[in-house]
Design a protein around this motif. Structure first.
Motif, short mmCIF file in Angstrom:
data_model
loop_
_atom_site.label_atom_id
_atom_site.label_comp_id
_atom_site.label_asym_id
_atom_site.label_seq_id
_atom_site.Cartn_x
_atom_site.Cartn_y
_atom_site.Cartn_z
N GLU A 214 45.58 6.24 -23.81
CA GLU A 214 46.85 6.73 -24.32
C GLU A 214 47.11 6.54 -25.64
N ILE A 215 46.43 5.58 -26.54
CA ILE A 215 46.61 5.56 -27.90
C ILE A 215 45.91 6.94 -28.59
N PHE A 216 44.75 7.38 -28.02
CA PHE A 216 44.08 8.54 -28.48
C PHE A 216 45.11 9.67 -28.46
N GLN A 217 45.58 9.76 -27.33
CA GLN A 217 46.63 11.01 -26.88
C GLN A 217 47.79 10.83 -28.01
N ASN A 218 48.19 9.59 -28.13
CA ASN A 218 49.53 9.48 -28.88
C ASN A 218 48.96 9.86 -30.44
N LEU A 219 47.89 9.53 -31.09
CA LEU A 219 47.71 9.83 -32.21
C LEU A 219 47.18 11.29 -32.57
N VAL A 220 46.57 11.87 -31.57
CA VAL A 220 46.09 13.28 -31.84
C VAL A 220 47.25 14.11 -31.56
N MET A 221 48.53 13.69 -30.84
CA MET A 221 49.50 14.60 -30.57
C MET A 221 50.74 14.52 -31.36
N ARG A 222 50.52 13.20 -32.24
CA ARG A 222 51.82 12.81 -33.30
C ARG A 222 52.10 13.73 -34.44
N LYS A 223 53.41 14.00 -34.56
CA LYS A 223 53.47 14.93 -35.76
C LYS A 223 53.33 14.24 -36.82
N GLY A 224 52.84 14.87 -37.91
CA GLY A 224 52.68 14.30 -39.46
C GLY A 224 51.38 13.80 -39.45
N LEU A 225 50.60 13.59 -38.52
CA LEU A 225 49.08 12.94 -39.04
C LEU A 225 48.16 14.47 -39.05
N ASN A 226 48.50 15.38 -38.46
CA ASN A 226 47.65 16.60 -38.25
C ASN A 226 46.36 16.55 -38.01
N ILE A 227 46.32 15.68 -36.98
CA ILE A 227 45.03 15.64 -36.28
C ILE A 227 44.85 16.80 -35.31
N GLN A 228 43.70 17.55 -35.30
CA GLN A 228 43.89 18.96 -34.80
C GLN A 228 43.05 18.76 -33.42
N PRO A 229 43.80 18.74 -32.48
CA PRO A 229 42.98 18.67 -30.91
C PRO A 229 42.20 19.74 -30.48
N HIS A 230 41.17 19.78 -29.96
CA HIS A 230 40.23 21.02 -29.53
C HIS A 230 40.77 20.89 -28.16
N LEU A 231 41.22 22.44 -27.65
CA LEU A 231 41.53 22.61 -26.37
C LEU A 231 40.71 23.83 -26.00
N LYS A 232 40.46 23.74 -24.51
CA LYS A 232 39.64 25.02 -24.23
C LYS A 232 40.82 26.09 -23.95
N ALA A 233 40.37 27.44 -23.91
CA ALA A 233 41.33 28.68 -24.00
C ALA A 233 42.01 28.61 -22.61
N SER A 234 41.48 28.07 -21.68
CA SER A 234 42.07 28.00 -20.35
C SER A 234 43.01 26.74 -19.99
N THR A 235 43.16 25.89 -20.79
CA THR A 235 43.94 24.92 -20.72
C THR A 235 45.31 25.21 -20.85
N SER A 236 46.20 24.69 -19.85
CA SER A 236 47.55 24.76 -19.72
C SER A 236 48.29 24.09 -20.77
N SER A 237 49.19 24.48 -21.35
CA SER A 237 50.09 23.55 -22.52
C SER A 237 50.56 22.55 -21.69
N ARG A 238 50.61 22.27 -20.33
CA ARG A 238 51.35 21.30 -19.65
C ARG A 238 50.45 20.30 -19.29
N ALA A 239 50.91 18.90 -19.49
CA ALA A 239 49.94 17.82 -19.22
C ALA A 239 48.42 18.04 -20.00
N VAL A 240 48.52 18.48 -21.06
CA VAL A 240 47.26 18.57 -21.63
C VAL A 240 46.53 17.17 -21.96
#
Length: 612
Positions: A214-240
């Motif tokens: 939960e903490i990792f997801q919180n930090l990566v998705m938080r606005k202002g920190l500019n941590i860039q997640p690596h997503l697969k091309a086929s990953t849906s934007s929902r429930a990432v």
């Protein structure tokens, strides 16, 4: 003018102002043309595309140029500025332009803000380390570090950090500071580190690992920190669900500053971009190529170290006596933190590992991916506080202690990809706190059998490998006992190489699995059967949400049951299925968009990529 500007848009505006000022002044035309040429050079040299990260620092010089040109235009129109005044202004503007060009050229030494694809991120070579030192020196000479620290960009970043809800989040965020520029950071080693340090703890509802997720997801998705997640091309934007990320260079620079202030890590003043070690004010150290910690009598004291993290050392040359001194250490990340096998680490002398045993407070030990480790010495059984033992991809590992029941606090044991092991040690079934067990080997030489794992009431994730499939067939009754591991939620089963004769034997004597009722994820690799086995059916797997089948002989997914699958995520790879898309959707009517098949179904065969 705004405190933050876009030089690419603003510079053409300055060129217009130069032309206006020249026309109005009516003198010193050559000086104005020279100024215009220097600004033109900034554009033609291609520096504008590289300077966007510096716009906060350069704002003063661009603003100064705009102000001086404006004064000439307005002053000449109203009070006929003197030639001397215009010359003084031009002298000042020349200096401004020189500073702009100097700082822009400095940007060529700076890292790209774009994430580096993982396969291209290698161990930091000496050339790059020297470049980092050179850049750090230039920053110091030009006073840019102070300017950056005082900039509004840094102030905004710091506010985001200070506004984090609690100390737990702040400490977890600061741990990102030690990783090299552009590195792809995997979440699992991070979470294990946080557990070892005590940054995160279990609650009544969640395990420590679930809290870490939960903490990792919180930090990566938080606005202002500019941590860039690596997503697969086929990953849906929902429930990432993000498994790895890259830190923006300026965020990393801020974290370095904050981690130094908090004395979490020491960053050498002459080389502030990579962590060092100062025993006088810090209890965390990193192993960094070209900046090793001296181990002799004249080296720094290490008795109070809490964490030792291998950031970039490929050849571990540690003395057993030195390891013995780490009596208070909680985290020993000696193996690789990257998932790719291209990150090679080897130990110079494996007897060094005999020094593992005096660390009574050690919670997390990683030897992941280290070569030339053929055995795990019995001294490791003295690590009474050990919770996480990661031996994944120790390809030379042949021997484990005969009985590991004394490691009673173990919650995670990873033995996957240790292909030279011939069996499991005695005592695994007595590790009552075990939550994750990976790489459990089915074999005649195993002192622990699959059925024994039913005693592990907290086991949530299990991976089984059948290196010798013939031995697995001989123990086929053991697979029926899987249903007794009532706490199990995720199961992975992988088969080794299967000969044609053995395939015939499997047809006559098929393995019979019985699954626990609450299983949510099933991952099958290298399945040797062509037709769907009796045990792979929706009636037996009513609560299954994720089904992964990769490689093997399977050509059909049809089963005799009338029940429909409740699976939401289906991933099929490296298969030759004889099925069309409508039939597939009928079998799995509850699939979500993020389910994927690695082949396009066309005329009954799979030929390309599709996303369902």
């Amino acid at each position: 003018m705004a405190t933050s500007i876009n030089p690419e848009k603003f510079l053409p505006k300055l060129l217009v102002l130069v032309s206006q000022a020249k026309a109005v002044a009516g003198t010193e035309g050559e000086r104005f043309e020279n100024l215009k040429k220097q600004l033109d050079d900034v554009i033609t040299d291609g520096l504008l595309t590289k300077v966007k990260l510096l716009d906060q620092i350069l704002s003063r010089q661009f603003t100064s140029l705009e102000r001086r040109l404006g004064k000439i235009i307005v002053g000449a129109e109203t009070t006929n500025s003197t030639v001397e005044a215009i010359n003084q202004a031009l002298d000042s503007m020349d200096k401004d332009v020189q500073k702009i060009k100097q700082w822009m050229h400095l940007r060529e030494l700076m890292p790209s803000p774009e994430p580096t694809p993982e396969p291209q991120v290698k161990w930091v070579p000496v050339v790059q380390l020297d470049l980092a030192k050179e850049m750090s020196k230039k920053w110091s000479q030009l006073g840019l570090q102070g300017r950056f620290d005082d900039s509004s960009t840094m102030a905004n970043m710091r506010r985001t950090y200070e506004n984090l809800e609690n100390l737990q989040l702040k400490l977890c965020l600061l741990s990102f500071s030690i990783f090299p520029e552009g590195a792809v950071i995997k979440k699992r080693p991070l979470i294990y580190w946080w557990i070892g340090e005590g940054f995160i703890r279990s609650t009544q509802q969640k395990t420590a690992e679930e809290v870490g997720e939960e903490i990792f997801q919180n930090l990566v998705m938080r606005k202002g920190l500019n941590i860039q997640p690596h997503l697969k091309a086929s990953t849906s934007s929902r429930a990432v669900s993000v498994n790895n990320c890259t830190i923006h260079p300026w965020i990393r620079r801020m974290l370095i500053s904050l981690a130094g202030e908090a004395k979490l890590f020491h960053f050498d003043s002459s080389w502030s971009r990579m962590p060092s070690y100062d025993s006088s004010n810090c209890r965390h150290a990193c192993l960094v190529a070209d900046n090793l910690i001296p181990q002799g009598n004249n080296g720094p004291k290490v008795d109070n170290l809490l964490t030792l993290f291998n950031v970039s050392v490929q050849y571990l040359d540690m003395k057993k006596e030195w390891l013995n001194k780490l009596k208070k250490v909680k985290v020993l990340q000696l193996g690789r933190w990257q998932s790719s096998a291209s990150y090679h680490i080897e130990v110079e002398d494996e007897t060094t590992l005999k020094g593992l045993g005096t660390q009574k407070h050690l919670i997390y030990l990683s030897l992941r991916g280290i070569s030339r480790v053929s055995q795990l010495y019995p001294s490791i059984l003295n690590l009474v506080s050990l919770q996480i033992l990661d031996l994944r991809a120790c390809h030379n590992l042949e021997t484990l202690p005969s009985d590991i029941s004394s490691l009673k606090n173990l919650t995670h044991l990873d033995l996957s990809e240790c292909y030279l092991l011939e069996g499991m040690p005695k005592g695994i079934e007595k590790l009552s706190s075990l939550q994750v067990l990976k790489g459990f080997l089915i074999g005649q030489k195993s002192a622990c059998r699959l059925g024994d794992l039913s005693k592990l009431k907290k086991l949530k994730r299990l991976s089984i490998h059948m290196g010798n499939v013939l031995e697995a067939v001989d123990q086929k009754e053991e697979f029926k006992k899987l249903k007794d591991i009532s706490s199990l939620r995720c199961l992975k089963v992988s088969w080794g190489v299967v000969s044609p004769l053995l395939k015939e034997k499997i047809k006559k004597e098929p393995l019979e699995f019985s699954f626990p009722p609450n299983l949510e994820k099933l991952d099958l690799q290298g399945i040797p059967m062509e037709r769907v086995p009796q045990w792979l059916n929706p009636r037996q797997l009513k609560n299954l949400k994720k089904l992964y089948i990769r490689g093997g002989e399977l050509v059909s997914l049809d089963h005799t049951e009338t029940d429909e699958w409740m699976v939401e995520t289906l991933r099929l790879k490296y298969l030759k299925l004889e099925i069309d898309l409508p039939r597939l959707k009928k079998l799995f009517p509850h699939l979500q968009r993020k389910s994927s098949v690695d082949h396009e179904i066309e005329e009954g065969r799979y030929d390309g990529d599709i996303v369902l």
